[in-house]
Design a protein around this motif. Sequence first.
Motif, mmCIF file in Angstrom:
data_model
loop_
_atom_site.group_PDB
_atom_site.id
_atom_site.type_symbol
_atom_site.label_atom_id
_atom_site.label_comp_id
_atom_site.label_asym_id
_atom_site.label_seq_id
_atom_site.Cartn_x
_atom_site.Cartn_y
_atom_site.Cartn_z
ATOM 1 N N MET A 1 8.756 -1.059 0.079
ATOM 2 C CA MET A 1 7.742 -0.232 0.711
ATOM 3 C C MET A 1 6.362 -0.810 0.371
ATOM 4 N N ASN A 2 5.535 -0.937 1.367
ATOM 5 C CA ASN A 2 4.153 -1.377 1.183
ATOM 6 C C ASN A 2 3.208 -0.243 1.535
ATOM 7 N N TYR A 3 1.957 -0.421 1.146
ATOM 8 C CA TYR A 3 0.922 0.570 1.414
ATOM 9 C C TYR A 3 -0.288 -0.135 1.993
ATOM 10 N N ARG A 4 -1.015 0.555 2.841
ATOM 11 C CA ARG A 4 -2.268 0.027 3.357
ATOM 12 C C ARG A 4 -3.248 1.186 3.480
ATOM 13 N N VAL A 5 -4.514 0.847 3.573
ATOM 14 C CA VAL A 5 -5.549 1.860 3.735
ATOM 15 C C VAL A 5 -6.226 1.623 5.076
ATOM 16 N N VAL A 6 -6.300 2.667 5.881
ATOM 17 C CA VAL A 6 -7.027 2.621 7.145
ATOM 18 C C VAL A 6 -8.344 3.347 6.906
ATOM 19 N N GLN A 7 -9.432 2.608 7.040
ATOM 20 C CA GLN A 7 -10.751 3.166 6.785
ATOM 21 C C GLN A 7 -11.120 4.149 7.888
ATOM 22 N N THR A 8 -11.549 5.352 7.492
ATOM 23 C CA THR A 8 -11.856 6.401 8.469
ATOM 24 C C THR A 8 -13.349 6.676 8.608
ATOM 25 N N VAL A 9 -14.149 6.172 7.671
ATOM 26 C CA VAL A 9 -15.601 6.322 7.720
ATOM 27 C C VAL A 9 -16.209 4.991 7.310
ATOM 28 N N GLU A 10 -17.228 4.526 8.042
ATOM 29 C CA GLU A 10 -17.878 3.251 7.741
ATOM 30 C C GLU A 10 -18.368 3.220 6.294
ATOM 31 N N ALA A 11 -18.164 2.075 5.628
ATOM 32 C CA ALA A 11 -18.640 1.861 4.262
ATOM 33 C C ALA A 11 -18.858 0.374 4.063
ATOM 34 N N PHE A 12 -19.708 0.009 3.118
ATOM 35 C CA PHE A 12 -20.104 -1.378 2.900
ATOM 36 C C PHE A 12 -20.659 -1.887 4.233
ATOM 37 N N LYS A 13 -20.137 -3.004 4.665
ATOM 38 C CA LYS A 13 -20.514 -3.556 5.972
ATOM 39 C C LYS A 13 -19.312 -3.494 6.916
ATOM 40 N N TYR A 14 -18.320 -2.654 6.581
ATOM 41 C CA TYR A 14 -17.082 -2.598 7.346
ATOM 42 C C TYR A 14 -17.020 -1.320 8.179
ATOM 43 N N GLY B 1 -11.932 2.074 10.968
ATOM 44 C CA GLY B 1 -10.794 1.398 11.578
ATOM 45 C C GLY B 1 -10.379 0.129 10.852
ATOM 46 N N THR B 2 -11.176 -0.345 9.900
ATOM 47 C CA THR B 2 -10.806 -1.521 9.117
ATOM 48 C C THR B 2 -9.537 -1.205 8.339
ATOM 49 N N VAL B 3 -8.610 -2.164 8.278
ATOM 50 C CA VAL B 3 -7.359 -1.978 7.549
ATOM 51 C C VAL B 3 -7.410 -2.840 6.288
ATOM 52 N N TRP B 4 -7.127 -2.211 5.151
ATOM 53 C CA TRP B 4 -7.113 -2.884 3.849
ATOM 54 C C TRP B 4 -5.675 -2.958 3.368
ATOM 55 N N GLY B 5 -5.257 -4.122 2.900
ATOM 56 C CA GLY B 5 -3.910 -4.284 2.362
ATOM 57 C C GLY B 5 -3.123 -5.274 3.201
ATOM 58 N N PRO B 6 -1.833 -5.258 3.111
ATOM 59 C CA PRO B 6 -1.020 -4.273 2.418
ATOM 60 C C PRO B 6 -1.006 -4.484 0.897
#
Length: 68
Positions: free
Chosen positions: A1-14, A17-22
Motif C-alpha cells: 500500500m502506498n500513500y500520496r497527498v493531493v494538495q487542496t489549497v495553494e501553498a509555497f509556489k504550488y 491539485g499538486t500531488v505529493w508522493g507516493p
Amino acid sequence: MNYRVVQTVEAFKYPKGTVWGPYTKKEDAEKRVETLESFKGSGLVDEGEFGEPCSAVRPAYEDGTEEV
C-alpha cells in the motif's frame, strides 16, 4: 500500500491539485500535510497503488534557506 497527498489549497509556489508522493509510510504523507498547513495550505492523504515511490529534494524555501 502506498500513500500520496493531493494538495487542496495553494501553498509555497504550488497550486491546488499538486500531488505529493507516493510515500511508503502514512506518517510521511501526514508530515507533508502538516508542512502544507504550516504554509496556509492543505492536503488530503490517499491510499492505493500509485507506482514506485521516489525520493525528492525539498525546495529550499521549505527549509527556510530561501525566501518565498
